[in-house]
Design a protein around this motif. Structure first.
Motif, PDB file in Angstrom:
ATOM      1  N   UNK A 175       0.864  -1.089  -0.025  1.00 30.46           N
ATOM      2  CA  UNK A 175      -0.149   0.038   0.049  1.00 30.46           C
ATOM      3  C   UNK A 175       0.812   1.214  -0.100  1.00 30.46           C
ATOM      4  N   UNK A 176       2.148   1.335   0.848  1.00 29.00           N
ATOM      5  CA  UNK A 176       2.864   2.631   0.982  1.00 29.00           C
ATOM      6  C   UNK A 176       3.401   2.788  -0.299  1.00 29.00           C
ATOM      7  N   UNK A 177       3.829   1.683  -1.046  1.00 28.14           N
ATOM      8  CA  UNK A 177       4.872   1.567  -2.173  1.00 28.14           C
ATOM      9  C   UNK A 177       3.847   2.155  -3.254  1.00 28.14           C
ATOM     10  N   UNK A 178       2.540   1.823  -3.254  1.00 31.33           N
ATOM     11  CA  UNK A 178       1.855   2.198  -4.298  1.00 31.33           C
ATOM     12  C   UNK A 178       1.194   3.709  -4.314  1.00 31.33           C
ATOM     13  N   UNK A 179       1.207   4.022  -2.935  1.00 31.24           N
ATOM     14  CA  UNK A 179       0.555   5.420  -2.520  1.00 31.24           C
ATOM     15  C   UNK A 179      -0.858   5.264  -2.270  1.00 31.24           C
ATOM     16  N   UNK A 180      -1.455   4.057  -2.550  1.00 30.07           N
ATOM     17  CA  UNK A 180      -3.088   3.822  -2.056  1.00 30.07           C
ATOM     18  C   UNK A 180      -2.970   3.710  -0.811  1.00 30.07           C
ATOM     19  N   UNK A 181      -3.296   4.482  -0.007  1.00 21.79           N
ATOM     20  CA  UNK A 181      -3.273   4.377   1.518  1.00 21.79           C
ATOM     21  C   UNK A 181      -4.554   4.644   2.179  1.00 21.79           C
ATOM     22  N   UNK A 182      -5.390   5.399   1.450  1.00 28.29           N
ATOM     23  CA  UNK A 182      -6.779   5.988   2.078  1.00 28.29           C
ATOM     24  C   UNK A 182      -7.832   4.815   1.829  1.00 28.29           C
ATOM     25  N   UNK A 183      -8.787   5.211   1.444  1.00 26.68           N
ATOM     26  CA  UNK A 183     -10.034   4.435   1.018  1.00 26.68           C
ATOM     27  C   UNK A 183     -10.289   3.958  -0.221  1.00 26.68           C
ATOM     28  N   UNK A 184      -9.348   4.009  -1.041  1.00 28.54           N
ATOM     29  CA  UNK A 184      -9.310   3.433  -2.630  1.00 28.54           C
ATOM     30  C   UNK A 184      -8.065   2.608  -2.540  1.00 28.54           C
ATOM     31  N   UNK A 185      -8.280   1.460  -3.304  1.00 31.79           N
ATOM     32  CA  UNK A 185      -6.849   0.624  -3.671  1.00 31.79           C
ATOM     33  C   UNK A 185      -7.436  -0.838  -3.617  1.00 31.79           C
ATOM     34  N   UNK A 186      -6.388  -1.604  -4.205  1.00 30.24           N
ATOM     35  CA  UNK A 186      -6.981  -3.113  -4.393  1.00 30.24           C
ATOM     36  C   UNK A 186      -7.450  -3.962  -3.447  1.00 30.24           C
ATOM     37  N   UNK A 187      -6.785  -3.588  -2.292  1.00 28.62           N
ATOM     38  CA  UNK A 187      -6.747  -4.383  -1.279  1.00 28.62           C
ATOM     39  C   UNK A 187      -8.549  -4.291  -0.308  1.00 28.62           C
ATOM     40  N   UNK A 188      -9.098  -3.135  -0.907  1.00 28.14           N
ATOM     41  CA  UNK A 188     -10.449  -2.938  -0.177  1.00 28.14           C
ATOM     42  C   UNK A 188     -11.396  -4.106  -0.926  1.00 28.14           C
ATOM     43  N   UNK A 189     -11.281  -4.218  -2.237  1.00 31.57           N
ATOM     44  CA  UNK A 189     -11.993  -5.033  -2.972  1.00 31.57           C
ATOM     45  C   UNK A 189     -11.887  -6.661  -2.572  1.00 31.57           C
ATOM     46  N   UNK A 190     -10.325  -6.689  -2.626  1.00 30.99           N
ATOM     47  CA  UNK A 190      -9.768  -8.205  -2.489  1.00 30.99           C
ATOM     48  C   UNK A 190     -10.521  -8.865  -0.929  1.00 30.99           C
ATOM     49  N   UNK A 191     -10.413  -7.881   0.014  1.00 28.45           N
ATOM     50  CA  UNK A 191     -10.772  -8.028   1.481  1.00 28.45           C
ATOM     51  C   UNK A 191     -12.052  -8.349   1.314  1.00 28.45           C
ATOM     52  N   UNK A 192     -12.895  -7.459   0.788  1.00 25.16           N
ATOM     53  CA  UNK A 192     -14.558  -7.592   0.639  1.00 25.16           C
ATOM     54  C   UNK A 192     -15.117  -9.048  -0.050  1.00 25.16           C
ATOM     55  N   UNK A 193     -14.171  -9.465  -1.213  1.00 24.16           N
ATOM     56  CA  UNK A 193     -14.457 -10.575  -1.941  1.00 24.16           C
ATOM     57  C   UNK A 193     -14.276 -11.923  -0.971  1.00 24.16           C
ATOM     58  N   UNK A 194     -12.993 -11.708  -0.455  1.00 30.45           N
ATOM     59  CA  UNK A 194     -12.478 -12.993   0.203  1.00 30.45           C
ATOM     60  C   UNK A 194     -13.099 -13.204   1.597  1.00 30.45           C
TER      61      UNK A 194
END
Length: 378
Positions: free
Chosen positions: A20-39
């Motif tokens: 997350x830090x490397x990608x700069x997506x640290x707030x409420x958007x980013x790939x892990x939001x959807x990944x976590x919801x789906x899983x």
């Protein structure tokens, strides 16, 4: 020191947070939001899930999404964490408290029936300490009376009833990922439902009710209840370890059962046809001895916590009613250290300190029978 709980962070939490830090997506958007919801939805066995910033707002959002509002009554157990009732009030509805079952400490279906009025719109069940409510009875009541069903699963990740994960029975359900929960995101929660319309409304409201097609256009009062990508990254890593953590919880409960077996304590019962996830291993003792036992353990480096006070006992929820089972359980109960890193040796040491307390008190078995808990513990 043996704390009551300590999060299990032995997976890829650091790796995913670094991504997350490397990608700069640290707030409420980013790939892990959807990944976590789906899983998470897949793990629980529900069709739809949306992340939120904590378990309390999850309840608020869930009730708004199914239309709970002013003039409505929501039946809820008084033996619960205060957030369950607080969020009913936040919608403008009125909490109607009911008592619990003696053995499982869960909401009493017969009390729910008696509490229904023409203003009742929903029943909120709370799967307390990782045990399941009697969902067959509750679902039958809701169907017969045309009531909505809300499941507060804040403490019940990994809890099953009739081979179905709790949270899959209700019109809408919520989970908490606070730092002491079975899986954690530090702070966080989830709203889940099998109804796409309910989840779409929850998503809309949690994002300040912003239009999906017009920038900065808001069509109703909304909320900023979003989870951050960093929190979701931690949650995604936690899910990868979830089965192991739940297996450890089952083992901890078995060890406590073994080492406390002949002492005048009784643990929370597992409802029939259910799987207890043992968020916290909790026991009942004599009301007169509970606080002394907690002090004894604290002085020996074992942290405990009391069971929740009944919500109706708080000044702002005083209703002039008595709920004897809930009140008795609350005054008699405590939770022991329950984190996954505990070993059998640790549990044996903790249990030996409980045993030490009772061995110096003659007649403790008579005391527990005399304290008004006879039905609860014998």
């Amino acid at each position: 020191m043996y704390p009551v709980y300590r999060p299990y962070l032995s997976g890829k939490e650091q790796q995913y947070v670094s991504e997350c830090l490397d990608s700069s997506w640290i707030s409420s958007r980013g790939d892990f939001i959807r990944k976590f919801e789906i899983q998470f939805a897949d793990f629980v066995g529900v069709r739809h899930a949306t992340t939120v910033c904590n378990g309390t707002v999850a309840l608020h959002l869930a009730m708004l999404a199914i239309g709970i509002g002013p003039g409505d009554e929501v039946i809820v157990p008084t033996l619960t964490y205060v957030a369950s009732a607080n969020m009913i009030v936040q919608t403008g509805a009125t909490p109607v408290f009911v008592d619990s079952i003696e053995s499982t400490w869960q909401i009493d279906p017969s009390a729910v029936k008696r509490a229904i009025t023409p203003r009742t719109k929903a029943v909120m069940v709370v799967h307390l300490y990782g045990a399941s409510c009697d969902m067959e009875a509750i679902c039958k009541i809701c169907t017969e009376h045309g009531l909505l069903l809300i499941e507060d699963c804040a403490e019940a990740f990994g809890t099953f009833y009739r081979d179905k994960h709790v949270g899959t029975f209700g019109d809408v359900s919520t989970f908490s990922f606070f730092g002491n929960k079975t899986i954690t995101t530090g702070e966080g929660g989830m709203v889940v439902s099998n109804n796409a319309e309910v989840l779409n409304k929850a998503y809309h409201l949690k994002t300040q009710a912003v239009s999906p097609s017009q920038e900065y256009w808001h069509d109703t009062v909304g909320y900023n209840y979003r989870m951050t990508n960093i929190c979701a990254a931690i949650g995604f890593a936690q899910l990868e370890q979830a089965n192991y953590v739940l297996e450890r919880k089952q083992q901890l409960a078995a060890w406590y059962d073994r080492y406390l077996v002949d002492l005048p304590v009784r643990r929370q019962a597992e409802p029939p046809r259910s799987t207890h996830s043992w968020w916290l291993y909790s026991i009942l003792v004599s009301q007169e001895l509970r606080d002394s036992l907690r002090l004894h353990l604290r002085n020996r480096a074992v942290e405990t916590r009391p069971l929740f006070p009944p919500v109706h006992a708080f000044p702002h929820y005083e209703c002039g009613l008595e709920f004897p089972v809930a009140q008795c359980i609350s005054k008699s109960g405590l939770s022991l250290p329950s984190y996954p890193d505990l070993t059998e040796s640790d549990v044996q040491i903790i249990s030996s300190k409980v045993r030490e307390f009772f061995e110096v008190r003659e007649g403790c078995r008579t005391e527990i029978a005399d304290c008004g808990l006879t039905k609860l513990v014998n």
